[in-house]
Design a protein around this motif. Sequence first.
Motif, mmCIF file in Angstrom:
data_model
loop_
_atom_site.group_PDB
_atom_site.id
_atom_site.type_symbol
_atom_site.label_atom_id
_atom_site.label_comp_id
_atom_site.label_asym_id
_atom_site.label_seq_id
_atom_site.Cartn_x
_atom_site.Cartn_y
_atom_site.Cartn_z
ATOM 1 N N SER A 374 6.692 5.849 -10.004
ATOM 2 C CA SER A 374 7.201 4.557 -9.531
ATOM 3 C C SER A 374 8.476 4.212 -10.279
ATOM 4 C CB SER A 374 6.151 3.463 -9.724
ATOM 5 O OG SER A 374 5.953 3.179 -11.090
ATOM 6 N N VAL A 380 8.318 4.187 -4.658
ATOM 7 C CA VAL A 380 7.349 5.140 -5.205
ATOM 8 C C VAL A 380 7.603 6.466 -4.519
ATOM 9 C CG1 VAL A 380 4.905 5.747 -5.410
ATOM 10 C CG2 VAL A 380 5.612 3.361 -5.645
ATOM 11 N N ALA A 404 7.902 0.444 -1.643
ATOM 12 C CA ALA A 404 6.638 -0.276 -1.818
ATOM 13 C C ALA A 404 6.802 -1.758 -2.110
ATOM 14 C CB ALA A 404 5.834 0.382 -2.949
ATOM 15 N N HIS A 405 7.800 -2.116 -2.925
ATOM 16 C CA HIS A 405 7.929 -3.506 -3.379
ATOM 17 C C HIS A 405 9.390 -3.930 -3.413
ATOM 18 C CE1 HIS A 405 3.702 -4.072 -4.719
ATOM 19 N NE2 HIS A 405 3.753 -2.763 -4.941
ATOM 20 N N VAL A 409 8.300 -1.413 -9.658
ATOM 21 C CA VAL A 409 6.875 -1.053 -9.574
ATOM 22 C C VAL A 409 6.455 -0.598 -10.969
ATOM 23 C CG1 VAL A 409 5.133 0.329 -8.419
ATOM 24 C CG2 VAL A 409 7.214 -0.319 -7.197
ATOM 25 N N SER A 411 3.432 -0.291 -12.355
ATOM 26 C CA SER A 411 2.192 0.447 -12.583
ATOM 27 C C SER A 411 1.644 1.011 -11.283
ATOM 28 C CB SER A 411 1.156 -0.480 -13.221
ATOM 29 O OG SER A 411 -0.048 0.188 -13.498
ATOM 30 N N VAL A 412 1.051 2.204 -11.370
ATOM 31 C CA VAL A 412 0.359 2.823 -10.234
ATOM 32 C C VAL A 412 -0.997 3.317 -10.714
ATOM 33 C CG1 VAL A 412 2.476 3.510 -9.046
ATOM 34 C CG2 VAL A 412 1.408 5.084 -10.683
ATOM 35 N N LEU A 422 -4.099 4.727 -3.287
ATOM 36 C CA LEU A 422 -3.235 4.428 -4.432
ATOM 37 C C LEU A 422 -2.972 2.929 -4.510
ATOM 38 C CD1 LEU A 422 -1.290 5.783 -6.669
ATOM 39 C CD2 LEU A 422 0.529 5.307 -4.997
ATOM 40 N N THR A 424 -0.547 -0.085 -6.306
ATOM 41 C CA THR A 424 0.737 -0.302 -6.967
ATOM 42 C C THR A 424 0.858 -1.772 -7.356
ATOM 43 O OG1 THR A 424 1.879 -0.731 -4.850
ATOM 44 C CG2 THR A 424 1.878 1.540 -5.670
ATOM 45 N N SER A 426 3.674 -4.750 -9.034
ATOM 46 C CA SER A 426 5.117 -4.953 -9.191
ATOM 47 C C SER A 426 5.421 -6.317 -9.805
ATOM 48 C CB SER A 426 5.797 -4.835 -7.825
ATOM 49 O OG SER A 426 7.124 -5.297 -7.851
ATOM 50 N N TRP A 434 -2.419 1.644 -0.800
ATOM 51 C CA TRP A 434 -1.774 2.566 0.129
ATOM 52 C C TRP A 434 -2.679 3.744 0.455
ATOM 53 C CZ3 TRP A 434 2.996 0.787 1.637
ATOM 54 C CH2 TRP A 434 3.603 -0.157 0.813
#
Length: 502
Positions: A374, A380, A404-405, A409, A411-412, A422, A424, A426, A434
């Motif tokens: 990320s 990502v 994604a955001h 991001v 943390s994943v 998954l 994520t 943000s 996801w």
Amino acid sequence: MIAAVSWVPKGAPKAVPDEAQLPSKEEIEEMIKSGTLEEESEHGHSEEEDEDTDIEDVEQTDEVSQALAVADALGKTSKSKNSGTKLDDIADGLKELDMDHYDDEDEGVELFSKGLGDLYYPSNQMDPYLKDKDDEDSEDLEDMVINANDSVIVCARNEDDVSHLEVYVLEESNDGDTNLYVHHHIIIPAFPLCMAWLDCPLKGGEKGNFMAVGSMEPSIEIWDLDVIEEVQPCLILGGINEEKKIKKKKKKKKKGKKSSIEYKEGSHTDSVLGLAWNKEFRNILASASADKTVKIWDVVEGKCNFTLEHHTDKVQAVAWNHYAPQVLLSGSFDRSVVMKDARIFTHSGFKWSVAADVESLEWDPHTEHSFVVSLEDGTVKGFDIRTAKSDPASESQPSFTLHAHDKAVCSVSYNRLAPNLLATGSTDKMVKLWDLSNNQPSCVGSRNPKAGGIFSVSFSEDSPFLLAIGGSKGNLEVWDTLSDAGVSQRFSKYMKPNRADT
């Protein structure tokens, strides 16, 4: 804020944690001799005063300490340096309190009675005051017990310039109800940035329950989660050499020269931004630092085995491969991800370039050849190491790129039970889920957990659809992701048969 969250495997914590032991007189003397306490004493005394002070001069028995407190409370303590005057004042204070006759009953004093044997109860159960107290003590003891079915979550938290590890217990009942509460907390000396749980038996036995913490300091502290009110980590990796620091301070006072910081052998020289414990080789811990290096530590020996310098900027994250535990992945602000084999560190490894600073990365737990990274720009990317190019001039393409955001991001987290699921998190305050099937990501759930900017998300391994969330508001949130219709529709087939719908 909560900078990091981490689940502790069920059954790993002690049912009733130990209480920290206060340091002995010998340990305190050793701390003074080693200079650990000298820096603190310098705030209140000059160097000459510290040199004239002897530990025997400040030792007091309990009786003298109590006498001083009594005299001070009565306003009798003299500010004079004459020790004889002080002792006289103490004696006067004790005489006035008449402590020798403190327990004597006054004659002629009668207590009112309600007819229950003049306030005498045959048993504690009949005494409402003692009964209530016994119930409270029983409840407190029950709250301290961590059952084998309880989930434990640790948060690296900072509030009002106080940094600590908060140890939460999550109780799950058969009907699906949960109860989340703080079991205990551990005060730590520096602002925490990352954590890694490990069970390496640092105190003997077969396993342990420890948390490695990286912070703004160059050292890595390892704390025993099974000890309540602990004031010192059980192990410190690297850091500033305090003995040389104190010696240089004294020289600086005498000569007026500015001294440079000296670090312990093998230490990082800047903040520790990422940590990863090797589950196969349980004594091995990897660390990423703002000093641009990655280090491999042996926590049993307490030393750094290898230092890797393959990045040109801050290293933000590290991760060991689940299937090939010698393979290490690292991501940096130099906008690259590098994979190294710990058995042949001399090899340049494989490198992937990305378009922004790396925030986090994680190996897919369901396959040995895939990982996600990320980025600071809100994207990502997924990569397959089988397509990696050995030629540095050739750039490997990602398996997918996910916008994604709207912001970084941070943390994943992969779901350990359901493949391709998954999470994520943000700084745009959103957490999203996801489905990565066929390298064609689709959003199956999203939530604003009211935790502020999200810094850390983590799926539980024992209750795989529970997601722990920490962010800028400092509130720990636990999301049962199966309660989301999109997640339930696609991944409910992985739900445990005995799980109650919530």
